[in-house]
Design a protein around this motif. Structure first.
Motif, PDB file in Angstrom:
ATOM      1  N   ASP A 137      12.365  15.298 -13.612  1.00 19.00           N
ATOM      2  CA  ASP A 137      12.778  16.014 -12.564  1.00 19.00           C
ATOM      3  C   ASP A 137      12.839  15.262 -11.427  1.00 19.00           C
ATOM      4  N   VAL A 138      14.150  14.594 -11.083  1.00 22.50           N
ATOM      5  CA  VAL A 138      14.574  13.834  -9.987  1.00 22.50           C
ATOM      6  C   VAL A 138      14.092  14.578  -8.713  1.00 22.50           C
ATOM      7  N   GLY A 139      14.458  15.660  -8.673  1.00 17.92           N
ATOM      8  CA  GLY A 139      14.011  16.593  -7.267  1.00 17.92           C
ATOM      9  C   GLY A 139      12.350  16.472  -6.919  1.00 17.92           C
ATOM     10  N   ALA A 140      11.632  16.729  -7.971  1.00 19.09           N
ATOM     11  CA  ALA A 140      10.339  16.525  -7.831  1.00 19.09           C
ATOM     12  C   ALA A 140       9.880  15.252  -7.453  1.00 19.09           C
ATOM     13  N   ALA A 141      10.451  14.138  -8.027  1.00 24.52           N
ATOM     14  CA  ALA A 141       9.964  12.721  -7.616  1.00 24.52           C
ATOM     15  C   ALA A 141      10.711  12.566  -6.205  1.00 24.52           C
ATOM     16  N   ASP A 142      11.898  13.043  -5.588  1.00 23.19           N
ATOM     17  CA  ASP A 142      12.368  13.009  -4.387  1.00 23.19           C
ATOM     18  C   ASP A 142      11.532  13.532  -3.329  1.00 23.19           C
ATOM     19  N   ALA A 143      10.944  14.760  -3.681  1.00 22.13           N
ATOM     20  CA  ALA A 143      10.005  15.593  -2.961  1.00 22.13           C
ATOM     21  C   ALA A 143       8.643  14.900  -2.783  1.00 22.13           C
ATOM     22  N   ALA A 144       8.338  14.380  -3.962  1.00 23.15           N
ATOM     23  CA  ALA A 144       6.890  13.568  -3.596  1.00 23.15           C
ATOM     24  C   ALA A 144       7.134  12.334  -2.725  1.00 23.15           C
ATOM     25  N   VAL A 145       8.221  11.537  -2.850  1.00 21.12           N
ATOM     26  CA  VAL A 145       8.583  10.434  -2.155  1.00 21.12           C
ATOM     27  C   VAL A 145       8.475  10.922  -0.505  1.00 21.12           C
ATOM     28  N   ASN A 146       9.167  11.997  -0.308  1.00 18.56           N
ATOM     29  CA  ASN A 146       9.571  12.557   0.952  1.00 18.56           C
ATOM     30  C   ASN A 146       8.146  12.834   1.691  1.00 18.56           C
ATOM     31  N   ASP A 147       7.144  13.811   0.733  1.00 23.81           N
ATOM     32  CA  ASP A 147       5.932  14.131   1.261  1.00 23.81           C
ATOM     33  C   ASP A 147       4.993  12.888   1.483  1.00 23.81           C
ATOM     34  N   VAL A 148       4.883  12.054   0.819  1.00 21.47           N
ATOM     35  CA  VAL A 148       4.118  10.589   1.080  1.00 21.47           C
ATOM     36  C   VAL A 148       4.433  10.187   2.227  1.00 21.47           C
ATOM     37  N   VAL A 158       0.862  -1.132   0.046  1.00 22.31           N
ATOM     38  CA  VAL A 158      -0.041   0.037  -0.083  1.00 22.31           C
ATOM     39  C   VAL A 158       0.840   1.177  -0.059  1.00 22.31           C
ATOM     40  N   ILE A 159       2.006   1.067   0.544  1.00 20.26           N
ATOM     41  CA  ILE A 159       2.873   2.462   0.749  1.00 20.26           C
ATOM     42  C   ILE A 159       3.381   2.439  -0.313  1.00 20.26           C
ATOM     43  N   ALA A 160       3.906   1.347  -1.125  1.00 19.66           N
ATOM     44  CA  ALA A 160       4.580   1.537  -2.517  1.00 19.66           C
ATOM     45  C   ALA A 160       3.736   2.206  -3.465  1.00 19.66           C
ATOM     46  N   ASP A 161       2.358   1.618  -3.449  1.00 14.88           N
ATOM     47  CA  ASP A 161       1.261   2.128  -4.433  1.00 14.88           C
ATOM     48  C   ASP A 161       1.168   3.700  -4.170  1.00 14.88           C
ATOM     49  N   VAL A 181       9.683  -1.125  -1.181  1.00 15.71           N
ATOM     50  CA  VAL A 181       9.677  -0.606  -0.014  1.00 15.71           C
ATOM     51  C   VAL A 181      10.663  -1.705   1.078  1.00 15.71           C
ATOM     52  N   GLY A 182      11.605  -1.323   1.482  1.00 19.60           N
ATOM     53  CA  GLY A 182      12.521  -2.104   2.392  1.00 19.60           C
ATOM     54  C   GLY A 182      12.053  -1.656   3.702  1.00 19.60           C
ATOM     55  N   ARG A 183      13.067  -2.419   4.602  1.00 21.87           N
ATOM     56  CA  ARG A 183      12.914  -1.824   6.094  1.00 21.87           C
ATOM     57  C   ARG A 183      13.144  -0.514   6.426  1.00 21.87           C
ATOM     58  N   ARG A 184      14.314   0.110   5.647  1.00 20.48           N
ATOM     59  CA  ARG A 184      14.539   1.373   5.925  1.00 20.48           C
ATOM     60  C   ARG A 184      14.631   2.414   4.647  1.00 20.48           C
ATOM     61  N   MET A 185      14.403   1.918   3.695  1.00 17.24           N
ATOM     62  CA  MET A 185      14.607   2.587   2.473  1.00 17.24           C
ATOM     63  C   MET A 185      13.407   2.266   1.379  1.00 17.24           C
ATOM     64  N   VAL A 186      13.158   3.262   0.698  1.00 15.68           N
ATOM     65  CA  VAL A 186      12.055   3.264  -0.395  1.00 15.68           C
ATOM     66  C   VAL A 186      12.853   3.374  -1.875  1.00 15.68           C
ATOM     67  N   THR A 225       6.213  11.382   4.707  1.00 17.95           N
ATOM     68  CA  THR A 225       5.991  12.146   5.957  1.00 17.95           C
ATOM     69  C   THR A 225       4.613  12.269   6.212  1.00 17.95           C
ATOM     70  N   GLY A 226       3.757  12.322   5.062  1.00 11.93           N
ATOM     71  CA  GLY A 226       2.138  12.273   5.376  1.00 11.93           C
ATOM     72  C   GLY A 226       1.876  11.161   6.076  1.00 11.93           C
ATOM     73  N   ILE A 227       2.231   9.907   5.878  1.00 17.90           N
ATOM     74  CA  ILE A 227       1.631   8.940   6.460  1.00 17.90           C
ATOM     75  C   ILE A 227       2.236   8.303   7.855  1.00 17.90           C
ATOM     76  N   GLY A 228       3.437   8.979   7.876  1.00 20.67           N
ATOM     77  CA  GLY A 228       4.134   8.865   9.518  1.00 20.67           C
ATOM     78  C   GLY A 228       5.079   7.667   9.618  1.00 20.67           C
ATOM     79  N   PHE A 229       5.702   7.325   8.384  1.00 24.42           N
ATOM     80  CA  PHE A 229       6.599   6.225   8.435  1.00 24.42           C
ATOM     81  C   PHE A 229       7.855   6.741   7.986  1.00 24.42           C
ATOM     82  N   ALA A 230       9.025   6.559   8.625  1.00 18.96           N
ATOM     83  CA  ALA A 230      10.117   6.930   8.250  1.00 18.96           C
ATOM     84  C   ALA A 230      10.918   6.041   7.361  1.00 18.96           C
ATOM     85  N   ALA A 231      11.593   6.652   6.329  1.00 18.88           N
ATOM     86  CA  ALA A 231      12.455   5.726   5.504  1.00 18.88           C
ATOM     87  C   ALA A 231      13.242   6.481   4.422  1.00 18.88           C
ATOM     88  N   THR A 232      14.273   6.148   4.124  1.00 22.11           N
ATOM     89  CA  THR A 232      15.083   7.017   3.228  1.00 22.11           C
ATOM     90  C   THR A 232      14.746   6.693   1.899  1.00 22.11           C
TER      91      THR A 232
END
Length: 187
Positions: A155-166, A113-116, A137-142, A168-175
């Motif tokens: 735009d890699v920066g936009a993709a990275d920001a989208a991953v971070n936003d999601v 679900v997180i990956a989707d 989705v791995g234990r500590r990395m997406v 952060t929004g769901i509350g699961f920490a991963a790199t």
């Protein structure tokens, strides 16, 4: 810690860790078969003198290095089996799920679900078709892998920001680790 929080922790642990019943059943079954084989072999050894003689002739016909190799080979096989069994017993059997608790509720989310949700956000933010965004989705990395349309930059920066936003929004920490394939596909 309240009684509800203790219950949440216990239930979430049970749901995020795999049970050990299958490895335990396999080990018990193998043990029963081996013990029955040893019992039958020992009884046959005691009752049948021809069996004892045939076994002694076979073992005596081996040259000295081979006679030494038989018990060493059996010992190595037993050590390998013991290491595998210890690994099954001691290593955590984790399921692809994540949990989080608050004061009033417990949340259990499957990694799929997180990956989707990450893939959908990245596709929307970068303008790439959803089918060309792969997320693991791995234990500590997406890990996000984007296959762009040939000739259209991503735009890699936009993709990275989208991953971070999601995340952060769901509350699961991963790199996050975003990669864009160098060769695109023809649309």
């Amino acid at each position: 810690m309240t009684n509800e929080q203790a219950t949440y922790r216990r239930v979430l642990r049970r749901e995020t860790h795999a049970p050990r019943t299958i490895p335990a059943t396999v080990v018990a079954s193998i043990g029963v078969v081996l013990l029955l084989a040893a019992l039958v072999g020992g009884a046959w050894w005691l009752i049948d003198e021809a069996f004892r003689d045939a076994l002694a002739r076979w073992y005596g016909a081996l040259d000295a290095p081979a006679q030494l190799a038989v018990p060493i080979g059996v010992g190595v096989a037993l050590v390998v089996c013991a290491i595998v069994l210890l690994a099954l017993a001691l290593l955590p059997g984790r399921r692809a799920r994540r949990s989080r608790t608050t004061e009033r509720s417990a949340l259990l989310v499957d990694d799929g679900v997180i990956a989707d949700s990450v893939a959908q956000a990245v596709a929307r933010r970068t303008g790439v078709d959803r089918g060309r965004v792969a997320v693991t989705v791995g234990r500590r990395m997406v890990a996000v892998r984007i296959t762009p349309t040939s000739g259209i930059p991503v735009d890699v920066g936009a993709a990275d920001a989208a991953v971070n936003d999601v995340l952060t929004g769901i509350g699961f920490a991963a790199t996050p680790r975003v990669s864009v394939e160098p060769d695109g596909v023809i649309a």
